[in-house]
Design a protein around this motif. Structure first.
Motif, PDB file in Angstrom:
ATOM      1  N   ASP A   6       0.864  -1.171   0.000  1.00  0.00           N
ATOM      2  CA  ASP A   6       0.000   0.000   0.000  1.00  0.00           C
ATOM      3  C   ASP A   6       0.906   1.227   0.000  1.00  0.00           C
ATOM      4  O   ASP A   6       1.609   1.493   0.975  1.00  0.00           O
ATOM      5  N   GLY A   7       0.898   1.943  -1.113  1.00  0.00           N
ATOM      6  CA  GLY A   7       1.818   3.062  -1.306  1.00  0.00           C
ATOM      7  C   GLY A   7       1.808   4.073  -0.159  1.00  0.00           C
ATOM      8  O   GLY A   7       2.821   4.704   0.136  1.00  0.00           O
ATOM      9  N   ALA A   8       0.661   4.184   0.517  1.00  0.00           N
ATOM     10  CA  ALA A   8       0.551   5.162   1.599  1.00  0.00           C
ATOM     11  C   ALA A   8       1.402   4.780   2.809  1.00  0.00           C
ATOM     12  O   ALA A   8       1.628   5.597   3.695  1.00  0.00           O
ATOM     13  N   LYS A   9       1.896   3.545   2.829  1.00  0.00           N
ATOM     14  CA  LYS A   9       2.650   3.080   3.999  1.00  0.00           C
ATOM     15  C   LYS A   9       4.156   3.295   3.853  1.00  0.00           C
ATOM     16  O   LYS A   9       4.948   2.678   4.572  1.00  0.00           O
ATOM     17  N   TYR A  10       4.536   4.159   2.932  1.00  0.00           N
ATOM     18  CA  TYR A  10       5.961   4.406   2.707  1.00  0.00           C
ATOM     19  C   TYR A  10       6.671   4.833   3.988  1.00  0.00           C
ATOM     20  O   TYR A  10       7.738   4.319   4.324  1.00  0.00           O
ATOM     21  N   GLY A  11       6.054   5.753   4.716  1.00  0.00           N
ATOM     22  CA  GLY A  11       6.661   6.248   5.955  1.00  0.00           C
ATOM     23  C   GLY A  11       6.830   5.136   6.971  1.00  0.00           C
ATOM     24  O   GLY A  11       7.847   5.055   7.666  1.00  0.00           O
ATOM     25  N   ASP A  12       5.834   4.269   7.044  1.00  0.00           N
ATOM     26  CA  ASP A  12       5.908   3.150   7.991  1.00  0.00           C
ATOM     27  C   ASP A  12       7.042   2.206   7.625  1.00  0.00           C
ATOM     28  O   ASP A  12       7.729   1.673   8.496  1.00  0.00           O
ATOM     29  N   LEU A  13       7.229   2.025   6.328  1.00  0.00           N
ATOM     30  CA  LEU A  13       8.300   1.135   5.876  1.00  0.00           C
ATOM     31  C   LEU A  13       9.662   1.727   6.239  1.00  0.00           C
ATOM     32  O   LEU A  13      10.558   1.029   6.699  1.00  0.00           O
ATOM     33  N   ARG A  14       9.769   3.043   6.063  1.00  0.00           N
ATOM     34  CA  ARG A  14      11.037   3.690   6.423  1.00  0.00           C
ATOM     35  C   ARG A  14      11.309   3.501   7.919  1.00  0.00           C
ATOM     36  O   ARG A  14      12.413   3.128   8.314  1.00  0.00           O
ATOM     37  N   ASP A  15      10.290   3.721   8.743  1.00  0.00           N
ATOM     38  CA  ASP A  15      10.463   3.542  10.189  1.00  0.00           C
ATOM     39  C   ASP A  15      10.910   2.122  10.506  1.00  0.00           C
ATOM     40  O   ASP A  15      11.798   1.903  11.331  1.00  0.00           O
ATOM     41  N   ALA A  16      10.283   1.167   9.834  1.00  0.00           N
ATOM     42  CA  ALA A  16      10.602  -0.237  10.094  1.00  0.00           C
ATOM     43  C   ALA A  16      12.057  -0.520   9.751  1.00  0.00           C
ATOM     44  O   ALA A  16      12.793  -1.126  10.534  1.00  0.00           O
ATOM     45  N   LEU A  17      12.471  -0.060   8.587  1.00  0.00           N
ATOM     46  CA  LEU A  17      13.851  -0.302   8.165  1.00  0.00           C
ATOM     47  C   LEU A  17      14.838   0.363   9.118  1.00  0.00           C
ATOM     48  O   LEU A  17      15.862  -0.209   9.476  1.00  0.00           O
ATOM     49  N   GLU A  18      14.492   1.585   9.549  1.00  0.00           N
ATOM     50  CA  GLU A  18      15.398   2.287  10.466  1.00  0.00           C
ATOM     51  C   GLU A  18      15.520   1.547  11.788  1.00  0.00           C
ATOM     52  O   GLU A  18      16.597   1.433  12.352  1.00  0.00           O
ATOM     53  N   LYS A  19      14.402   1.026  12.261  1.00  0.00           N
ATOM     54  CA  LYS A  19      14.450   0.282  13.529  1.00  0.00           C
ATOM     55  C   LYS A  19      15.276  -0.993  13.371  1.00  0.00           C
ATOM     56  O   LYS A  19      16.056  -1.335  14.251  1.00  0.00           O
ATOM     57  N   LEU A  20      15.101  -1.672  12.259  1.00  0.00           N
ATOM     58  CA  LEU A  20      15.856  -2.910  12.061  1.00  0.00           C
ATOM     59  C   LEU A  20      17.346  -2.612  11.914  1.00  0.00           C
ATOM     60  O   LEU A  20      18.192  -3.367  12.369  1.00  0.00           O
ATOM     61  N   ARG A  21      17.657  -1.497  11.289  1.00  0.00           N
ATOM     62  CA  ARG A  21      19.064  -1.157  11.081  1.00  0.00           C
ATOM     63  C   ARG A  21      19.769  -0.865  12.404  1.00  0.00           C
ATOM     64  O   ARG A  21      20.977  -1.045  12.534  1.00  0.00           O
TER      65      ARG A  21
END
Lengths: 606, 394
Positions: A311-326
């Protein structure tokens, strides 16, 4: 000269290595139990693997360490530091660093399966790290167990004595005491001079929201305590130590200091795991050592893929997820990427395919995001005609044919161990994946070890699955990255309704382009539902179409009878249809199931 | 002005259940007295609520209405007239299964006010009827049809099915011809749909069903043929001679009110959609033992303004005349052409829809993919299933 003090004589630093599923984590659990570090009722199966994903897959993803207090039968008290290592080739570097923090290793071999590819790979890593290896033969309670044969195999293939090594059942707890005896008697105690400047190895770290980064270290020389100024020799970062201590099974236990020979943790208000790279050397900020421990490497991603929110609107959520995993995974890299087909997402770099799958799964589970992942790509090296060299990790950026002087692709050295009846099928598979045969040795009369040189881009898709299916699950694989070689590569584009779908483009060897193009078109056809218009699917190199399929137009989608005024039913039907459409990705004018992107990666039909 | 109302009475009994049918009906039932009493009690419940309505369409459907004793049916009809104000020009339809009717029975029903018969014929080819597990032959149907004519019925519908296992375009052509020769006033043309929970669903892989493309060809052929024989398509599945559109069915498409009685019956009344559970025993118990508090509502929900727009689009576009933009604007103060500018352009350019005199309507090709297209017109974000759940909580 290292000296050993009395304190050190009571310490054993060891790790457990094994092929996947040979019982490494179960043995670790048993040892924990046996040393009373964990009361039985607190035992959760495979305590060290505390990520859900690890338990499900039966693999260890992150290294971990635990301090065990053990009273030997003779009444002597020992400190055992068990350092758990990741169990997959993607994490070979982490494994090697963890091993370097130890003085010995238990090599667990399943007595029903014998030596497997990762048994060998891990054993060699342990040898490289100068560890004392203690073989442990596991699963002797199973009917198919053949401990004597395995003992002989260990001696013949690995070349270490296995006479009198413990034969155990980690599952039932049989002979675990023998393992503990061996740890005390065979694994050397640590050496090191407490009066020298600090020399410590980082073998793991993780981010904690209260403590900042918690760094796991093995101290080789000197000592470290709260308030010390420290210096990370590889990254150049400096910190003031806040706390030091040891890892009990459930929590961190503060202590006054860590000294040469100890394994423990430090915290220093560190915000970023990238400052605490695995393999780096920690020393004093003032008057530290000059030469770091050998072997430090920055983890380098080998495989790249685009990750997009479904869902394209979840871009921000994906960024947060990646940052947390990193925060916990210095090997994960990502940067924003835009695809005409998929919108906004991230180009992510991974150590390997397993690493990629783990990150994907964790994002989907822990952050509840649906993802679309593009075909993974390796990094290609391109010498251009203008004299410049570029590294390409995204097919979308692949230079035009006439700009390329020479293209190079990365190779791996692969080791495959298989029962001999599957050798033929596996050789066919390797041949099909452009493998170059190096040699083959028989481990015993029934099993062989094959060595191949294979292009990395041929094994990142579904090689492991194909290998498993061709050997009924018996073959095992290990590989290490080798050199770049010149290669005839082409960029294969996929067109839907005449438009190139950037997210489906990939790089392939010229010889395989036709076959793969055809197959992808077929796969896509199965994953594109019939829609109002006919949809041509084409595979093309440059402007040349090499394969084509057509999804016929939808002819029938009608509710003929609207019975007795049941409007709700029709509404539900349309609502469901609308929901279904929402899940689809629209590429230009074509609706595609999200599965299409993954389906095209699974190309081996056998 | 008095408000108009349609009534639907469900008679969920069959001598034999056809293998493809998923409508609610049961076999081997004989307590018709009690069922009739339950229907009458339910009508009484609504009598007052509907007191300022005039009933101008009645539809007795099933199941097989002609399978119950005449005496009981006459009580039901009597109950309708006793509990509701019925327009003297009411369209009063009864569904009939060929081979379950006789002249005496039909004469009585005609006299009681029924003025339209709908025959579930399906096919003029006996092999096809057998593959649908229908209990009648084509000759028996033709005989029943003539009996109805003799009993006085002039307004008769015949159901034709396409997509039957083993059916070809040619055999469908034969069926169409046979039916048209009988000169019914109305023809319903339904595609066989394999519904979950039916015997057909279980054996669907073994059925010799025409593929999607063939089925569309059949439909298109039927539409053309029926037009040639003077039957005008006014809805996706319905065709009639001039002046004989089914007024009751039109209420469904025109968002007009109707009340349903009996288990599994659906109602749209007072901005409210509701239906009853699919159980005859439960239905009878609920009406007999009022104090037991048995809840027979299957679904029960108010229609939000947003849902109303969706319903209107979805229902109006089923009609051949389609959706009128002025009427849409009048009802919702919204511009349909503007709301779906991109979609409409695409559909019109590609021959799925047409626009004439302020009306958007499907072409034959468009009708056959109407679900796909309609789903792109649905704007309502509220989850309909949520509404249904709410209704059940009440």
């Amino acid at each position: 000269m290292s000296i050993t003090n009395d304190r050190q004589k009571k310490i054993r630093n060891f790790s457990i290595v094994a092929h996947i599923d040979h019982g490494k984590s179960t043995l670790a659990d048993r040892i924990l139990e046996h040393t009373q570090s964990v009361a039985k009722r607190e035992m959760e199966e495979q305590l060290l693997d505390n990520m859900d994903l690890e338990r499900e897959r039966g693999i260890t993803i992150k290294a971990r360490a635990v301090k065990l207090d053990y009273t030997a039968p003779d009444g002597q008290e020992y400190v055992l530091n068990l350092i758990d290592t990741p169990g997959h080739v993607d994490f070979n570097y982490e494994v090697s660093r963890s091993l370097n923090a130890c003085d010995g290793a238990l090599l667990v071999v399943d007595s029903t399966q014998g030596i497997q590819a990762q048994t060998l790979a891990n054993a060699y890593l342990a040898v490289d790290a100068d560890l004392e290896i203690v073989p442990v033969i596991n699963k002797i309670d199973l009917p198919a167990a053949d401990p004597d044969k395995v003992r002989k195999e260990i001696e013949d293939v690995i070349g270490i004595p296995a006479e009198g090594c413990p034969a155990i059942s980690a599952k039932s707890g049989l002979n675990i005491d023998q393992v503990l005896d061996k740890i005390i008697s065979d694994i050397p105690c640590p050496k090191g001079d407490v009066d020298k400047p600090l020399k410590a190895l980082i073998f793991d770290s993780y981010y904690d929201s209260y403590l900042g980064v918690v760094v796991y270290i093995r101290v080789f020389d000197g000592q470290i305590k709260s308030g010390d100024e420290i210096y990370m020799m590889g990254t150049g970062a400096k910190f003031t130590v806040v706390d030091v201590g040891t890892m009990s099974a459930f929590e961190l236990a503060k202590s006054d200091y860590l000294a040469a020979g100890d394994v423990g943790y430090i915290t220093a208000s560190i915000k970023n795991v990238s400052d605490t790279r695995v393999g780096d050397t920690v020393t004093n900020a003032e008057n530290g050592i000059d030469t770091p421990l050998p072997g430090f490497k920055k983890a380098v991603p080998m495989v790249y893929a685009g990750i997009y929110p479904a869902d394209g609107a979840k871009y921000g959520d994906l960024r947060d997820a990646l940052e947390k995993l990193r925060l916990n995974d210095a090997a994960l890299t990502f940067e924003p990427e835009t695809s005409a087909a998929l919108g906004f997402g991230f180009r992510c770099g991974f150590l390997g395919l397993l690493h990629m799958e783990i990150i994907e799964e964790r994002i989907e589970r822990e952050f509840n995001l649906d993802l679309i992942t593009t075909a993974p790509s390796v990094i290609y090296k391109i010498d251009k005609k203008d004299g410049s060299t570029v590294m390409i990790d995204n097919p979308a950026n692949y230079p035009l044919v006439d700009e390329i002087e020479t293209a190079y692709e990365p190779m791996v050295k692969a080791s495959i161990i298989t029962p001999s009846e599957y050798i033929g099928g596996i050789m066919d598979l390797c041949q099909d994946r452009r493998g170059v045969f190096i040699d083959m040795t028989y481990i015993d009369t029934t099993r062989a070890e094959l060595h191949y040189r294979l292009p990395l881009n041929e094994i990142i898709y579904d090689f492991f699955d194909a290998l498993k299916s061709r050997s009924k699950g018996y073959a095992s694989l290990d590989y290490e990255i080798a050199e770049y070689v010149p290669s005839k590569l082409v960029k294969l584009d996929i067109l839907l309704n005449g438009d190139v779908v950037d997210a489906l483009s990939f790089i392939v060897h010229e010889e395989k382009a036709y076959a793969r193009g055809r197959k992808i078109c077929e796969k896509l056809k199965d994953n594109i539902p019939r829609q109002l218009f006919e949809v041509p699917i084409q595979a093309a190199i440059g402007g040349r179409v090499i394969a084509r399929e057509t999804v016929k137009a939808l002819r029938k989608d009608v509710l003929a009878k609207c019975y007795g005024g049941d409007i709700t039913r029709k509404k539900k039907l349309l609502e469901k249809q609308k929901e279904g459409k929402k899940k689809m990705r629209t590429l230009g004018t074509v609706e595609v199931t999200p599965e299409a992107f993954m389906a095209v990666l699974k190309l081996d039909d056998e | 002005m008095e408000k108009k109302l349609g009534l639907y009475i469900h008679i969920p009994f069959c001598e034999h259940k056809c293998d493809y049918c998923d409508f609610y009906s049961i076999t081997k039932f004989d307590d018709y007295v009690r069922y009739t009493d339950s229907l009458l009690l339910q009508m009484e419940d609504f009598s007052e609520k509907a007191s300022d309505y005039v009933v101008n369409t009645i539809y007795i459907g099933g199941g097989t209405p002609t399978a119950i004793p005449v005496k009981r049916m006459l009580e039901i009809i009597d109950g309708i007239y006793r509990n509701f104000k019925v327009d003297e020009k009411v369209e009063f339809t009864m569904e009939a299964n060929p081979a379950t009717v006789n002249k005496k029975m039909l004469k009585k029903y005609y006299k009681a006010g029924v003025n339209r018969i709908s025959f579930g014929m399906q096919s003029a080819i006996d092999e096809e009827l057998a593959s649908l597990s229908r209990i009648h032959s084509f000759d028996e149907f033709a005989n029943s049809y003539n009996i109805a004519k003799q009993a006085g019925f002039e307004n008769i519908n015949v159901d034709i099915m396409y997509g039957i296992p083993g059916q070809t375009q040619r055999s469908l052509g034969y069926t169409l011809e046979q039916v048209c020769d009988l000169k019914p006033t109305h023809i319903s043309l339904y595609g066989l749909k394999i519904e979950e929970g039916t015997p057909f669903f279980e054996k669907k892989d073994k059925l010799d069903l025409p593929d999607e493309d063939t089925e569309f060809e059949m439909y298109k052929y039927a539409v053309d043929y029926l037009r040639f024989r003077g039957y005008w398509q006014y809805e996706i599945s319905n065709f009639s001679k001039d002046g004989f559109k089914c007024k009751h069915n039109l209420k469904y498409w025109n968002c007009q009110e109707y009340l349903g009685f009996g288990p599994a019956a659906h109602s749209y009344f007072d901005n409210h959609r509701f239906s009853y559970k699919r159980s005859v025993p439960m239905f009878m118990d609920a009406l007999e033992y009022v104090d037991a508090g048995i809840d027979i509502l299957e679904e029960d929900y108010d229609i939000t303004p947003e849902e109303r727009v969706d319903e209107y689009i979805m229902l109006k576009l089923r009609l051949a005349e389609g959706l009128n933009v002025n009427e849409f604007k009048y009802n919702f103060n919204k511009d349909f052409s503007q709301m779906f500018e991109k979609e409409l352009k695409l559909y019109i350019e590609n021959g799925f829809m047409e626009f004439k005199n302020g009306n958007y309507y499907f072409t034959t090709k468009g009708m056959y993919v109407s679900n796909y297209i309609l789903s792109t017109f649905m704007t309502c974000e509220s989850d309909i299933t949520k509404n249904i759940a709410k209704g059940l909580d009440k």
